[in-house]
Scaffold this active site. Structure first.
Site, PDB file in Angstrom:
ATOM      1  N   HIS A 162       0.844  -1.224   0.000  1.00  0.00           N
ATOM      2  CA  HIS A 162       0.000   0.000   0.000  1.00  0.00           C
ATOM      3  C   HIS A 162       0.865   1.254   0.000  1.00  0.00           C
ATOM      4  O   HIS A 162       0.422   2.323   0.384  1.00  0.00           O
ATOM      5  CB  HIS A 162      -0.941   0.028   1.213  1.00  0.00           C
ATOM      6  N   SER A 292      16.660  19.627 -15.582  1.00  0.00           N
ATOM      7  CA  SER A 292      15.581  20.609 -15.664  1.00  0.00           C
ATOM      8  C   SER A 292      16.144  21.899 -16.230  1.00  0.00           C
ATOM      9  O   SER A 292      17.270  22.299 -15.896  1.00  0.00           O
ATOM     10  CB  SER A 292      14.983  20.873 -14.273  1.00  0.00           C
TER      11      SER A 292
END
Length: 485
Positions: A162, A292
């Site tokens: 999970h 970036s």
């Protein structure tokens, strides 16, 4: 004043380029689906037809067949394009273009056949070779990832269910989960290869009526023709019955297998992206690579992101052949043609590109053991509490009282982490509690004690699953692994 319209000349304009060819897929797969291979395959099918017909008594000479063979790979595509503009029929355009090169054999090209005889049989040839390329690429990717798994077989790391911290595993064992998905995909691709058949000589609606006419009603010769053509195309069998085309169910099954690879690669690449966010594992990052345009410090997982993008694209293609198979009215409709020309090559190209990337990532994956140990250490004290409880009981303590003490200390430590952004100090709290005096708490949080049989499972997986794959593909030609970043 009205805006003046600006017209660009042809030399200024550039038509749309398919990124799968321009940026992503390997040279092998890109050329495989190109016009040279496609139309040479058409000629290969026509030659097989002529040879089989000659062997069964049709008046076709050796000289005619030799002329056809001499131009099998010498394509006059410009002539075919000119004919197609006039005839509006691609197969007949190529019949005429081939006939221009082989004037002595012009009259026997495509004898008794329908368009789908050449297009479907040639497509099956192309699909077979594309499957073989994909299997080799899959095997190479599995091999590279297996090296990574073996190298890190016993490096403990935090596992997740999970996406919440769970009992530890090892970096190598987690990689085996990735690899096994690809192994199952390889089995699916190999199964598609093993069960692929020729359409061979079925006739206009699958009844073989034209060939029965050609052989003056001799059913045995028609059956023999079908078998011989398949053998000449290196197929062991033919589809038992067809309409005008081979069953379009085959295309749906093919895309199921390719989509399966996309699903696996998407899952693996997503895991790598998540681990990169935790600074535990990173894909290769080149010395001068820019992460970036604005944030110079970034090391974005662009290879893994591209793998996800390509895998998702192939998964989206899965529905088209399924719908095509479902809507082939009676003996066939032509709404399959344009769809298949788009979907089948592009699915192979995209999967090929994603596998190239994954092989590259696996080859240069960077692991940060110190960060992995730090992240695991932040959670391990909670996981060790059951073992600590058992040791304290064995030392003479009351199980219920000890359980309550651990509960209280655990809740306090968790609060420190969540509310104050502090470190997990559960171990220090237990050390200060006389109820746990004499317990070797440091030994209790040795991560190797909590990974179960993970290292041994890696070893067993390598021996039972990976070694046979390496042996099967040991003689395969190497494929290019150039990545456009």
């Amino acid at each position: 004043m009205p805006l003046q319209e600006t017209k660009m000349t042809e030399t200024q304009e550039t038509p749309y380029q398919n990124p799968l060819i321009e940026r992503y897929a390997s040279r092998e797969m890109a050329f495989h689906w190109g016009p040279q291979r496609r139309f040479a395959s058409w000629r290969k099918v026509w030659i097989a037809l002529a040879e089989a017909e000659q062997e069964l008594g049709i008046a076709i000479t050796d000289a005619q067949i030799e002329q056809l063979k001499s131009f099998e790979n010498k394509l006059n595509l410009d002539a075919a394009a000119k004919y197609e503009r006039e005839l509006r029929h691609d197969v007949m355009a190529h019949v005429h273009a081939y006939g221009d090169q082989c004037p002595d054999a012009r009259g026997i090209i495509h004898l008794g056949a329908t368009s789908c005889f050449v297009t479907d049989n040639a497509d099956l040839l192309l699909i077979r070779e594309a499957l073989e390329l994909t299997a080799k690429r899959l095997a190479a990717t599995i091999d590279q990832m297996a090296k990574f798994a073996a190298e890190h077989r016993d490096l403990p790391c935090l596992a997740f269910t999970h996406f919440q911290p769970a009992q530890p595993t090892t970096v190598g064992k987690r990689a085996c989960l990735w690899i096994y998905d690809l192994v199952l995909d390889l089995e699916a691709i190999e199964h598609r290869l093993e069960t692929l058949r020729a359409r061979s000589a079925k006739g206009t609606t699958g009844t073989q009526a034209s060939f029965l006419e050609l052989f003056s009603g001799d059913h045995d010769k028609v059956r023999a023709l079908e078998k011989r053509i398949a053998e000449k195309l290196s197929f062991e069998s033919v589809y038992a019955v067809t309409g005008q085309t081979y069953p379009r169910k085959v295309d749906a099954q093919l895309l199921d297998a390719l989509s399966g690879i996309g699903q696996s690669l998407h899952k693996i690449a997503t895991d790598i992206r998540l681990l990169a966010g935790r600074k535990e594992v990173e894909e290769p990052f080149e010395k001068k690579q820019i992460g970036s345009s604005a944030m110079a410090y970034k090391r974005n997982p662009m290879r893994s992101e591209r793998i996800c993008a390509l895998g998702r694209f192939v998964m989206s293609l899965q529905s088209s052949p399924a719908m095509t198979a479902a809507t082939q009215w009676m003996e066939r409709t032509l709404d399959d043609s344009a769809n298949r020309r788009l979907v089948i090559p592009q699915a192979f190209l995209a999967i090929d590109a994603a596998l190239v990337l994954m092989q590259n990532v696996a080859d240069g994956m960077v692991v940060y053991p110190a960060t992995i140990a730090k992240n695991l250490g932040a959670e391990l004290p909670f996981m060790a509490t059951e073992n600590i409880l058992m040791q304290a009981v064995a030392a003479g303590g009351d199980r219920q009282d000890l359980h309550e003490q651990i509960r209280v200390h655990s809740q306090a430590a968790a609060l420190e982490v969540k509310q104050n952004a502090g470190d997990n100090d559960l171990l220090e709290r237990l050390k200060g509690d006389e109820n746990f005096a004499g317990i070797d708490l440091e030994a209790a949080i040795d991560p190797h004690a909590y990974v179960g049989r993970a290292p041994q499972q890696v070893d067993e997986f390598m021996e039972a699953i990976i070694t046979p794959i390496r042996q099967r593909y040991s003689g395969s030609d190497s494929l290019s692994v150039e990545v456009t970043v």
